[in-house]
Design a protein around this motif. Structure first.
Motif, PDB file in Angstrom:
ATOM      1  N   SER A 177       0.461  -0.795  -0.201  1.00 15.87           N
ATOM      2  CA  SER A 177      -0.093   0.103  -0.017  1.00 15.87           C
ATOM      3  C   SER A 177       1.328   0.792   0.246  1.00 15.87           C
ATOM      4  O   SER A 177       1.950   1.296   0.841  1.00 15.87           O
ATOM      5  N   GLU A 178       0.059   2.286  -0.244  1.00 21.66           N
ATOM      6  CA  GLU A 178       0.797   3.589  -0.427  1.00 21.66           C
ATOM      7  C   GLU A 178      -0.059   4.555   0.485  1.00 21.66           C
ATOM      8  O   GLU A 178      -0.926   4.902  -0.081  1.00 21.66           O
ATOM      9  N   VAL A 179       0.826   5.540   0.965  1.00 23.55           N
ATOM     10  CA  VAL A 179      -0.476   6.757   1.616  1.00 23.55           C
ATOM     11  C   VAL A 179       0.469   8.036   1.322  1.00 23.55           C
ATOM     12  O   VAL A 179       1.435   8.121   1.472  1.00 23.55           O
ATOM     13  N   LEU A 180      -0.833   9.053   0.638  1.00 20.74           N
ATOM     14  CA  LEU A 180      -0.067  10.109   0.670  1.00 20.74           C
ATOM     15  C   LEU A 180      -1.117  11.190   1.648  1.00 20.74           C
ATOM     16  O   LEU A 180      -1.923  10.991   2.647  1.00 20.74           O
ATOM     17  N   PHE A 181       0.199  11.213   2.702  1.00 17.66           N
ATOM     18  CA  PHE A 181      -0.239  12.409   3.667  1.00 17.66           C
ATOM     19  C   PHE A 181      -0.374  13.677   3.519  1.00 17.66           C
ATOM     20  O   PHE A 181       0.543  14.024   2.832  1.00 17.66           O
ATOM     21  N   LEU A 182      -1.120  14.538   3.711  1.00 15.16           N
ATOM     22  CA  LEU A 182      -1.621  16.125   3.875  1.00 15.16           C
ATOM     23  C   LEU A 182      -1.665  16.691   4.836  1.00 15.16           C
ATOM     24  O   LEU A 182      -2.596  16.740   4.906  1.00 15.16           O
ATOM     25  N   GLY A 183      -0.571  17.798   4.608  1.00 15.86           N
ATOM     26  CA  GLY A 183      -0.831  18.677   5.851  1.00 15.86           C
ATOM     27  C   GLY A 183      -0.823  20.065   5.905  1.00 15.86           C
ATOM     28  O   GLY A 183      -0.180  20.572   4.749  1.00 15.86           O
ATOM     29  N   GLY A 184      -1.136  20.894   6.547  1.00 13.72           N
ATOM     30  CA  GLY A 184      -0.995  22.322   6.531  1.00 13.72           C
ATOM     31  C   GLY A 184      -2.464  22.672   7.450  1.00 13.72           C
ATOM     32  O   GLY A 184      -3.375  22.022   8.243  1.00 13.72           O
ATOM     33  N   ARG A 185      -1.869  24.069   7.392  1.00  8.71           N
ATOM     34  CA  ARG A 185      -2.515  25.131   8.491  1.00  8.71           C
ATOM     35  C   ARG A 185      -4.352  25.389   7.541  1.00  8.71           C
ATOM     36  O   ARG A 185      -4.784  24.816   6.626  1.00  8.71           O
ATOM     37  N   SER A 186      -5.526  25.361   8.723  1.00  3.88           N
ATOM     38  CA  SER A 186      -7.047  25.780   8.016  1.00  3.88           C
ATOM     39  C   SER A 186      -6.560  27.540   6.951  1.00  3.88           C
ATOM     40  O   SER A 186      -5.701  27.533   7.511  1.00  3.88           O
ATOM     41  N   GLY A 187      -7.629  26.703   5.982  1.00  8.54           N
ATOM     42  CA  GLY A 187      -7.879  27.518   5.407  1.00  8.54           C
ATOM     43  C   GLY A 187      -5.941  27.182   4.092  1.00  8.54           C
ATOM     44  O   GLY A 187      -6.051  28.000   3.118  1.00  8.54           O
ATOM     45  N   VAL A 188      -5.136  26.335   3.990  1.00  6.11           N
ATOM     46  CA  VAL A 188      -4.128  26.343   2.741  1.00  6.11           C
ATOM     47  C   VAL A 188      -5.209  25.049   2.186  1.00  6.11           C
ATOM     48  O   VAL A 188      -3.943  25.900   0.567  1.00  6.11           O
ATOM     49  N   GLY A 189      -5.525  24.841   1.813  1.00  5.35           N
ATOM     50  CA  GLY A 189      -6.399  23.970   0.373  1.00  5.35           C
ATOM     51  C   GLY A 189      -6.215  22.365   0.892  1.00  5.35           C
ATOM     52  O   GLY A 189      -6.571  22.001  -0.581  1.00  5.35           O
ATOM     53  N   LYS A 190      -6.240  21.628   2.106  1.00  8.64           N
ATOM     54  CA  LYS A 190      -5.530  20.944   2.046  1.00  8.64           C
ATOM     55  C   LYS A 190      -7.148  19.590   1.371  1.00  8.64           C
ATOM     56  O   LYS A 190      -6.974  19.090   0.394  1.00  8.64           O
ATOM     57  N   SER A 191      -8.436  19.747   2.081  1.00  6.02           N
ATOM     58  CA  SER A 191      -9.519  19.044   1.295  1.00  6.02           C
ATOM     59  C   SER A 191      -9.319  19.409  -0.374  1.00  6.02           C
ATOM     60  O   SER A 191     -10.108  18.439  -0.680  1.00  6.02           O
ATOM     61  N   SER A 192      -9.622  20.425  -1.180  1.00  5.10           N
ATOM     62  CA  SER A 192     -10.032  21.256  -2.467  1.00  5.10           C
ATOM     63  C   SER A 192      -8.770  20.624  -2.883  1.00  5.10           C
ATOM     64  O   SER A 192      -9.394  19.737  -4.385  1.00  5.10           O
ATOM     65  N   VAL A 193      -7.200  20.221  -2.527  1.00  2.00           N
ATOM     66  CA  VAL A 193      -6.210  19.913  -2.670  1.00  2.00           C
ATOM     67  C   VAL A 193      -6.611  18.387  -3.657  1.00  2.00           C
ATOM     68  O   VAL A 193      -6.803  17.080  -3.725  1.00  2.00           O
ATOM     69  N   ALA A 194      -7.593  17.953  -1.814  1.00  4.72           N
ATOM     70  CA  ALA A 194      -7.874  16.294  -1.937  1.00  4.72           C
ATOM     71  C   ALA A 194      -8.754  15.737  -3.073  1.00  4.72           C
ATOM     72  O   ALA A 194      -8.714  14.757  -3.641  1.00  4.72           O
ATOM     73  N   ALA A 195     -10.317  16.412  -2.812  1.00  4.10           N
ATOM     74  CA  ALA A 195     -10.854  16.439  -4.208  1.00  4.10           C
ATOM     75  C   ALA A 195     -10.069  16.517  -5.361  1.00  4.10           C
ATOM     76  O   ALA A 195     -10.327  15.831  -6.246  1.00  4.10           O
TER      77      ALA A 195
END
Length: 173
Positions: free
Chosen positions: A5-23
Motif C-alpha cells: 500500500s501507499e499513502v499520501l499525507f496532506l497536512g497544513g494550516r486551516s485555509g491552505v487548501g487540503k480538502s480542495s487539493v484532495a478533491a
C-alpha cells in the motif's frame, strides 16, 4: 500493481487548501483510472470533548483502511492539519507498512484568512484564524525534513494537485 500500500499525507494550516487539493487529486486520479480512496482525517475524531487521548483517529483509520484493503484499495489520500507530524502513528494504524509521501501545503497568513473567510461564516472564524496561524508556525518549525513543502499562494487547486501527484508517481503506475 503490487500488493503493497501507499499513502499520501496532506497536512497544513486551516485555509491552505487540503480538502480542495484532495478533491482535485481524487478527480485527476479517477480520470486516469487510478484506484484510490480519500479520508478526511479531521472527521475521524471530531467530537466534543475532544477524544484525542483515546487515539480515536488512529482507531477509526485502522478500521476504515481495513475495509478499503479488503476491497482491494492500496492507495490512500489522508488529509489532516497535523498528519505530517503523525506519520509513524498513522502508518502504524494502517497496519501494512505503506510507502509514504508526506506533503505540507503552505500559504501566507493573508491567503489563509481569505480562504477561511469564504467558508467560516459563523462565530468560528476568529478561532479558526488563531488556530490556523498557530498551526502554520508549529508545522513550519516541527515538520520533518522528509516532508515535501508545497506553497499554495496564487496557484490553482489543479496546479497544486498536479505538483502533489508528481511526488507520488501514482499517475504513472
Amino acid at each position: 500493481m503490487t500488493d503493497a500500500s501507499e499513502v499520501l499525507f496532506l497536512g497544513g494550516r486551516s485555509g491552505v487548501g487540503k480538502s480542495s487539493v484532495a478533491a482535485e487529486l481524487h478527480a485527476q486520479l479517477s480520470a486516469a483510472g487510478v484506484r484510490h480512496c480519500v479520508v478526511e482525517g479531521d472527521n475521524l475524531d471530531l467530537a466534543y470533548p475532544p477524544p484525542w487521548e483515546h487515539h480515536l483517529a488512529e482507531r477509526n483509520l485502522a478500521a476504515m483502511w481495513a475495509n478499503y484493503r479488503a476491497l482491494g484499495y492500496r492507495r490512500l489520500i489522508y488529509t489532516n492539519t497535523v498528519s505530517v507530524q503523525q506519520v509513524s502513528a498513522l502508518t502504524a494504524a494502517m497496519g501494512d507498512a505503506p510507502r509514504v509521501t508526506a506533503v505540507l501545503l503552505t500559504s501566507s497568513d493573508a491567503t489563509a484568512r481569505t480562504r477561511l473567510a469564504r467558508r467560516e461564516i459563523g462565530t468560528a472564524y476568529d478561532l479558526h484564524v488563531q488556530r490556523s496561524d498557530a498551526a502554520a508556525r508549529s508545522l513550519a518549525a516541527t515538520a520533518p525534513p522528509s516532508v515535501h513543502r508545497i506553497p499554495t499562494d496564487d496557484r490553482t487547486v489543479a496546479d497544486v494537485a498536479a505538483s502533489v501527484l508528481a511526488l507520488t508517481g501514482w499517475a504513472t503506475r
